[in-house]
Design an enzyme around this catalytic site. Structure first.
Site, mmCIF file in Angstrom:
data_model
loop_
_atom_site.group_PDB
_atom_site.id
_atom_site.type_symbol
_atom_site.label_atom_id
_atom_site.label_comp_id
_atom_site.label_asym_id
_atom_site.label_seq_id
_atom_site.Cartn_x
_atom_site.Cartn_y
_atom_site.Cartn_z
ATOM 1 N N HIS A 116 4.741 14.045 6.174
ATOM 2 C CA HIS A 116 4.579 15.487 5.970
ATOM 3 C C HIS A 116 5.330 16.197 7.093
ATOM 4 O O HIS A 116 5.078 15.918 8.269
ATOM 5 C CB HIS A 116 3.106 15.886 5.996
ATOM 6 C CG HIS A 116 2.259 15.043 5.104
ATOM 7 N ND1 HIS A 116 2.149 15.266 3.747
ATOM 8 C CD2 HIS A 116 1.515 13.938 5.359
ATOM 9 C CE1 HIS A 116 1.359 14.353 3.218
ATOM 10 N NE2 HIS A 116 0.964 13.533 4.181
ATOM 11 N N CYS A 169 -2.150 -3.424 3.209
ATOM 12 C CA CYS A 169 -3.191 -4.412 2.945
ATOM 13 C C CYS A 169 -2.787 -5.724 3.602
ATOM 14 O O CYS A 169 -1.605 -6.032 3.710
ATOM 15 C CB CYS A 169 -3.337 -4.625 1.442
ATOM 16 S SG CYS A 169 -3.862 -3.163 0.565
ATOM 17 N N SER A 209 0.829 -1.209 0.000
ATOM 18 C CA SER A 209 0.000 0.000 0.000
ATOM 19 C C SER A 209 0.861 1.255 0.000
ATOM 20 O O SER A 209 1.428 1.583 -1.013
ATOM 21 C CB SER A 209 -1.035 0.041 1.119
ATOM 22 O OG SER A 209 -2.045 0.968 0.755
#
Length: 121
Positions: A72, A87, A67
């Protein structure tokens, strides 16, 4: 489509830490954390905002075969947000996701951490 979604909000991160403003350093840290956790990185993109003045943050994403991981940074706030989703369709990757998140948290050495998790699917 079962999966595990982990997030962490980091505060009190040293704004002078290279990972906060240097895309190459963040890419290396993310790649190392992905490999050490036993996950498979397939692509990455690191984008630095604003001028190269040492104060502009980064949004970085590593696409995983399982995935993704997103980072950030806000050096002006001493803050970082982390997002790891895996996943669990072909096997349970939950421990690997936790190891990846833990490695990234350790790399930023924050003063405080707030973690969240969701079971998806």
């Amino acid at each position: 489509m079962k999966g595990l979604h982990l997030t962490a909000d980091l505060r009190g991160v040293d704004p002078g830490r290279l990972l906060m403003t240097d895309t190459a350093a963040l890419a290396v840290a993310c790649g190392d954390a992905v490999r050490t956790a036993g996950l498979s990185g397939v692509a990455e993109l690191m984008h630095r905002f604003g001028p190269a003045d040492g104060q502009s943050g980064i949004t970085g994403v590593v696409l995983l075969a399982e995935s993704h991981v997103a980072v950030h940074t806000w050096p002006e706030l001493g803050a970082v947000t982390l997002d790891v989703y895996v996943c669990n369709y072909g096997g349970d990757n939950s421990m690997k996701a936790r190891a990846l998140l833990d490695a990234l948290i350790a790399a930023f050495a924050p003063g405080t951490v707030s973690r969240q998790q969701w079971l998806r699917g």
